[in-house]
Scaffold this active site. Structure first.
Site, PDB file in Angstrom:
ATOM      1  N   ILE B 338       1.434 -16.229   5.795  1.00 61.54           N
ATOM      2  CA  ILE B 338       0.744 -17.030   6.808  1.00 61.54           C
ATOM      3  C   ILE B 338       0.704 -18.500   6.386  1.00 61.54           C
ATOM      4  O   ILE B 338       0.833 -19.404   7.202  1.00 61.54           O
ATOM      5  CB  ILE B 338      -0.678 -16.462   7.053  1.00 61.54           C
ATOM      6  CG1 ILE B 338      -0.566 -15.114   7.778  1.00 61.54           C
ATOM      7  CG2 ILE B 338      -1.535 -17.442   7.866  1.00 61.54           C
ATOM      8  CD1 ILE B 338      -1.874 -14.336   7.897  1.00 61.54           C
ATOM      9  N   GLY B 341       5.406 -22.263   3.568  1.00 62.95           N
ATOM     10  CA  GLY B 341       5.813 -22.932   2.320  1.00 62.95           C
ATOM     11  C   GLY B 341       4.614 -23.276   1.457  1.00 62.95           C
ATOM     12  O   GLY B 341       4.684 -23.212   0.228  1.00 62.95           O
ATOM     13  N   GLU B 364      -6.284   0.103 -15.660  1.00 66.49           N
ATOM     14  CA  GLU B 364      -7.205   1.226 -15.442  1.00 66.49           C
ATOM     15  C   GLU B 364      -6.511   2.339 -14.642  1.00 66.49           C
ATOM     16  O   GLU B 364      -7.075   2.952 -13.756  1.00 66.49           O
ATOM     17  CB  GLU B 364      -8.513   0.752 -14.782  1.00 66.49           C
ATOM     18  CG  GLU B 364      -9.199  -0.291 -15.675  1.00 66.49           C
ATOM     19  CD  GLU B 364     -10.698  -0.414 -15.507  1.00 66.49           C
ATOM     20  OE1 GLU B 364     -11.310   0.528 -14.972  1.00 66.49           O
ATOM     21  OE2 GLU B 364     -11.232  -1.446 -15.940  1.00 66.49           O
ATOM     22  N   THR B 366      -2.265   3.118 -13.391  1.00 64.64           N
ATOM     23  CA  THR B 366      -1.363   2.589 -12.360  1.00 64.64           C
ATOM     24  C   THR B 366      -1.527   3.410 -11.080  1.00 64.64           C
ATOM     25  O   THR B 366      -2.119   4.498 -11.086  1.00 64.64           O
ATOM     26  CB  THR B 366       0.113   2.689 -12.808  1.00 64.64           C
ATOM     27  OG1 THR B 366       0.417   4.083 -12.997  1.00 64.64           O
ATOM     28  CG2 THR B 366       0.349   1.940 -14.113  1.00 64.64           C
TER      29      THR B 366
HETATM   30  C1  FAD Z   1      -3.993  -7.770 -18.079  1.00 69.54           C
HETATM   31  C2  FAD Z   1      -4.179  -6.389 -18.587  1.00 69.54           C
HETATM   32  C3  FAD Z   1      -5.401  -5.984 -19.091  1.00 69.54           C
HETATM   33  C4  FAD Z   1      -5.563  -4.717 -19.639  1.00 69.54           C
HETATM   34  N1  FAD Z   1      -6.775  -4.392 -20.210  1.00 69.54           N
HETATM   35  C5  FAD Z   1      -6.873  -3.207 -20.897  1.00 69.54           C
HETATM   36  C6  FAD Z   1      -8.060  -2.921 -21.635  1.00 69.54           C
HETATM   37  O1  FAD Z   1      -9.028  -3.697 -21.652  1.00 69.54           O
HETATM   38  N2  FAD Z   1      -8.110  -1.762 -22.347  1.00 69.54           N
HETATM   39  C7  FAD Z   1      -7.068  -0.876 -22.361  1.00 69.54           C
HETATM   40  O2  FAD Z   1      -7.181   0.132 -23.019  1.00 69.54           O
HETATM   41  N3  FAD Z   1      -5.942  -1.125 -21.642  1.00 69.54           N
HETATM   42  C8  FAD Z   1      -5.817  -2.269 -20.941  1.00 69.54           C
HETATM   43  N4  FAD Z   1      -4.658  -2.546 -20.234  1.00 69.54           N
HETATM   44  C9  FAD Z   1      -3.581  -1.580 -20.273  1.00 69.54           C
HETATM   45  C10 FAD Z   1      -3.336  -0.882 -18.953  1.00 69.54           C
HETATM   46  O3  FAD Z   1      -4.360   0.002 -18.625  1.00 69.54           O
HETATM   47  C11 FAD Z   1      -1.967  -0.215 -19.038  1.00 69.54           C
HETATM   48  O4  FAD Z   1      -1.008  -1.257 -19.058  1.00 69.54           O
HETATM   49  C12 FAD Z   1      -1.679   0.738 -17.918  1.00 69.54           C
HETATM   50  O5  FAD Z   1      -2.507   1.871 -18.012  1.00 69.54           O
HETATM   51  C13 FAD Z   1      -0.236   1.178 -17.862  1.00 69.54           C
HETATM   52  O6  FAD Z   1       0.242   1.590 -19.121  1.00 69.54           O
HETATM   53  P1  FAD Z   1       1.622   0.993 -19.671  1.00 69.54           P
HETATM   54  O7  FAD Z   1       1.543  -0.468 -19.585  1.00 69.54           O
HETATM   55  O8  FAD Z   1       1.875   1.578 -20.992  1.00 69.54           O
HETATM   56  O9  FAD Z   1       2.711   1.474 -18.660  1.00 69.54           O
HETATM   57  P2  FAD Z   1       3.531   2.846 -18.708  1.00 69.54           P
HETATM   58  O10 FAD Z   1       2.622   3.966 -18.918  1.00 69.54           O
HETATM   59  O11 FAD Z   1       4.673   2.687 -19.624  1.00 69.54           O
HETATM   60  O12 FAD Z   1       4.078   2.919 -17.223  1.00 69.54           O
HETATM   61  C14 FAD Z   1       5.300   2.287 -16.786  1.00 69.54           C
HETATM   62  C15 FAD Z   1       5.580   2.770 -15.366  1.00 69.54           C
HETATM   63  O13 FAD Z   1       5.806   4.174 -15.371  1.00 69.54           O
HETATM   64  C16 FAD Z   1       4.941   4.806 -14.462  1.00 69.54           C
HETATM   65  N5  FAD Z   1       4.599   6.137 -14.972  1.00 69.54           N
HETATM   66  C17 FAD Z   1       4.122   6.458 -16.198  1.00 69.54           C
HETATM   67  N6  FAD Z   1       3.923   7.786 -16.287  1.00 69.54           N
HETATM   68  C18 FAD Z   1       4.253   8.306 -15.082  1.00 69.54           C
HETATM   69  C19 FAD Z   1       4.252   9.615 -14.528  1.00 69.54           C
HETATM   70  N7  FAD Z   1       3.822  10.659 -15.237  1.00 69.54           N
HETATM   71  N8  FAD Z   1       4.668   9.783 -13.257  1.00 69.54           N
HETATM   72  C20 FAD Z   1       5.083   8.722 -12.536  1.00 69.54           C
HETATM   73  N9  FAD Z   1       5.102   7.474 -12.983  1.00 69.54           N
HETATM   74  C21 FAD Z   1       4.691   7.258 -14.248  1.00 69.54           C
HETATM   75  C22 FAD Z   1       3.753   3.894 -14.359  1.00 69.54           C
HETATM   76  O14 FAD Z   1       3.029   4.080 -13.129  1.00 69.54           O
HETATM   77  C23 FAD Z   1       4.420   2.545 -14.407  1.00 69.54           C
HETATM   78  O15 FAD Z   1       4.924   2.236 -13.146  1.00 69.54           O
HETATM   79  C24 FAD Z   1      -4.484  -3.802 -19.645  1.00 69.54           C
HETATM   80  C25 FAD Z   1      -3.271  -4.184 -19.111  1.00 69.54           C
HETATM   81  C26 FAD Z   1      -3.089  -5.462 -18.598  1.00 69.54           C
HETATM   82  C27 FAD Z   1      -1.746  -5.847 -18.055  1.00 69.54           C
END
Ligand code: FAD
Lengths: 249, 384
Positions: B338, B341, B364, B366
């Protein structure tokens, strides 16, 4: 020293008010309501006087609907010690409010009443002055600084062309202007504690006051739409327009 | 559950005014400097934002979940990084102690979290354990009156600022899954605890994450949350149930802000001789956003009320988190559209929100993990 602070529940200053289709008033159904900003400044000033050890008690008073209780709670969250609600669903005009406040003053015997200079809903700018007249007390309106010493209030007020300082003998009525202070945010714990502060409810009849309106509202209408401005090419054209079209120079 | 409507109204008004008058004007400077100015942090503490959901007996406000999400809607009307600073105390960084802590742990830590003297962090995720959180590898080995922790936690919100960490670690190596995990309170400054460099992120400037590294870090046994081994993963999941509703609520709040900004822009910006808001294709984007937002708001409130009633909200929390965060992403995308640019230029702020809210679909749990949780609960209920 006891300070009485009248607070009014008004349409919040962020709300764009709309005139009712039948021209009988503005539509306040489902509109956000808040404490009149000038009254908030009054509460802040009273609480500061208490914090400075000048005042011993701050009592907030509101006249109007039962919902005004929330406005009193907001004043207590900022630091007022207790609240008095003069509850009525009658339309209240400035003279009626001044009479109600006079009756509350008779009962409470405050040394100082701090009113807002006006309420942002009807902008009457009368209640404080009327209260002072009814009580036979001195008044200092549009205060931008208040200090208390030796049974007197020294009040700086902004007037055309400068600042005037008045000294009024207490008990007195002071009304607040915008620059008196910047009201605090009530802290969230104090908001919770305000629930437990005493709040007394009385009716106009209990105070022996007749609140019947003296003025009748004939019609309320939107201000005329402002016409779009006109762009001028240069200073010469501007001067020409001011002289010959607007005829102001 | 709303305990007292009048008090809540004043509370929400105060928060909304603080957001509008103090936080919104600071959005740009926070984004540019990647730092919330000290005076604003002090005001946030003074106001009481760090103790919203910590029980009253420990000095907090003890907001119910319904009250808390209503507050979060208001807090969402500005950059979500402000909330991140105090959200861990109220949420994932403090709730482990609130929910499962011993009386001594509560009495010692909660009052310090309420005032903001302590910032709490939640350390679950690891380099090799994200979505599959139960596979975490950090170990905690009992040694007399201590546990010795080894391992690395990743992406930990507020770790650079934190005074205490709720750390999930494996106390029973024989149990590979959730049952072998315990939760600990680890204080900053404990020998063997160190922090990585702050992460460079896509958005959420002003809020920081980094690695938290444990190398023979000796933690007093009294800091085992609840005083029992093996319940740590359950604690973490209870914390996340609440956390997911909270993320859903912040998604709603920020979407409301973006939609307000987009609506204002659409009413002011003129093309083809009239405000773009008069074009039906723009109206469709506004209307779709409004309807989805309303749905998400209702879901969040419903999930919150159920939690207040003491019901199990595993499914509802995941539904609300998934729907609201995905909704927020769609609203962000339409808002940029909306703005045209201008939506791509930092000056207008909307691209900042677009980047900020991307996170809601990731942390928390995905979106995919929420889908798994929801379907798993459905199938489990069906099979009895
Ligand atoms: C800015 C930020 C703040 C955060 N703060 C905290 C915090 O305070 N404390 C904490 O503990 N964590 C924290 N996190 C971590 C966050 O909770 C994780 O990044 C998140 O749970 C995903 O884990 P991962 O990054 O290892 O991704 P992965 O688990 O590697 O996932 C990669 C992709 O694979 C998909 N996937 C994984 N398993 C499956 C499955 N079985 N079926 C289908 N798809 C799947 C996921 O949905 C995702 O798309 C934070 C992350 C960020 C970016």
């Amino acid at each position: 020293m006891k300070i009485l602070v009248p607070v009014k529940r008004v349409v919040d200053y962020n709300v764009k008010v709309r005139v009712k289709a039948d021209g009988s008033g503005v539509d306040i159904a489902n509109v956000k309501m808040s404490m009149n900003p000038f009254d908030e400044i009054g509460v802040e000033e009273a609480v500061r006087l208490k914090e400075a050890g000048v005042a011993t008690e701050v009592v907030a008073v509101s006249c109007g609907l039962a919902a005004s209780q929330e406005t009193l709670r907001a004043a207590m969250a900022m630091g007022a010690d207790r609240g008095i609600l003069v509850e009525t669903d009658a339309e209240l005009q400035p003279l009626a409010v001044a009479k109600l406040l006079k009756a509350v003053c008779d009962k409470e015997q405050p040394q100082l009443v701090i009113c807002g200079k006006q309420a942002i809903d009807d902008d009457a700018n009368q209640t404080g002055q009327m209260l002072a007249a009814l009580a036979g007390w001195p008044q200092a309106t549009f205060a931008s600084k208040v200090s208390i010493a030796d049974g007197k209030a020294s009040v700086m007020r902004e007037i055309d062309g400068g600042v005037e300082t008045l000294s009024v003998t207490l008990p007195a009525v002071v009304t607040t202007d915008l620059r008196l202070n910047e009201p605090r945010y009530a802290t969230l714990p104090n908001i919770m504690k305000a629930k437990k502060k005493p709040l007394e409810t009385v009716k106009p009849a209990d105070l022996g006051v007749d609140v019947a309106p003296r003025l009748a509202t004939l019609k309320v209408s939107e201000p005329a739409q402002r016409k779009a401005g006109e762009m001028v090419a240069d200073v010469a054209q501007l001067v020409d327009k001011l002289k010959n079209v607007a005829k102001v120079i | 559950m709303i305990r007292d409507q009048e008090t809540l109204n004043i509370l929400l008004d105060t928060i909304s005014r603080f957001v509008r008058e103090r936080l919104v004007p600071a959005e740009n400077i926070v984004a540019e400097t990647d730092r919330i100015p000290d005076d604003i942090v002090a005001e946030m503490k003074e106001l009481g934002l760090f103790g919203l959901s910590i029980p009253e007996e420990h000095g907090g406000m003890g907001l119910t979940m319904e009250e808390e999400v209503l507050a979060t809607f208001e807090i969402g009307h500005t950059s979500p990084c402000f909330r991140s600073l105090f959200a861990t105390n109220n949420g994932i960084g403090g709730q482990g102690i609130v929910i499962d802590g011993t009386p001594e742990q509560k009495a010692h830590y909660l009052p310090k979290l309420v005032t903001g003297e302590y910032i709490g962090s939640f350390a679950l995720t690891e380099p090799d354990s994200g979505s599959d959180a139960a596979s975490l590898r950090t170990t905690a080995v009992r040694d007399g009156d201590f546990y010795v922790l080894n391992g690395t936690k990743r992406y930990i919100t507020n770790a650079p600022e934190a005074s205490i960490f709720t750390v999930m670690a494996r106390t029973d190596p024989a149990q590979k899954g959730a049952g072998g995990i315990s939760a600990f309170i680890v204080e900053r400054g404990t020998p063997g605890l160190s922090l990585g460099n702050p992460d460079e992120k896509m958005g959420h400037k002003g809020s920081h994450t980094c690695d938290v590294i444990f190398e023979n870090c000796r933690v007093p046994a009294a800091n085992l949350i609840g005083g029992r081994e093996g319940i740590g993963f359950k604690t973490a999941m209870k914390v996340l149930d609440k956390g997911r509703i909270a993320i859903a609520a912040i998604s709603v709040g920020v979407a409301e802000r973006m939609l307000e900004d987009a609506l204002r822009y659409a009413c002011e910006r003129k093309q083809f001789g009239k405000p773009i808001a008069e074009f039906q294709l723009i109206q469709a984007m506004l209307a779709d956003s409004k309807a989805e937002l309303y749905a998400a708001r209702c879901m969040v409130l419903d999930a919150a009320r159920r939690r207040d009633q003491g019901l199990d909200v595993g499914t509802e929390a995941s539904c609300a988190k998934m729907f609201a965060s995905e909704m927020c992403g769609r609203v962000a995308d339409r808002a940029v559209q909306i703005f045209g640019g201008a939506g791509y230029l930092s000056e207008y702020g909307i691209e900042r929100f677009y980047r900020d809210v991307r996170l809601f679909r990731l942390f928390e749990g995905t979106t995919q993990i929420q889908q798994l949780v929801i379907a798993r609960n459905m199938i489990r209920a069906h099979n009895g």
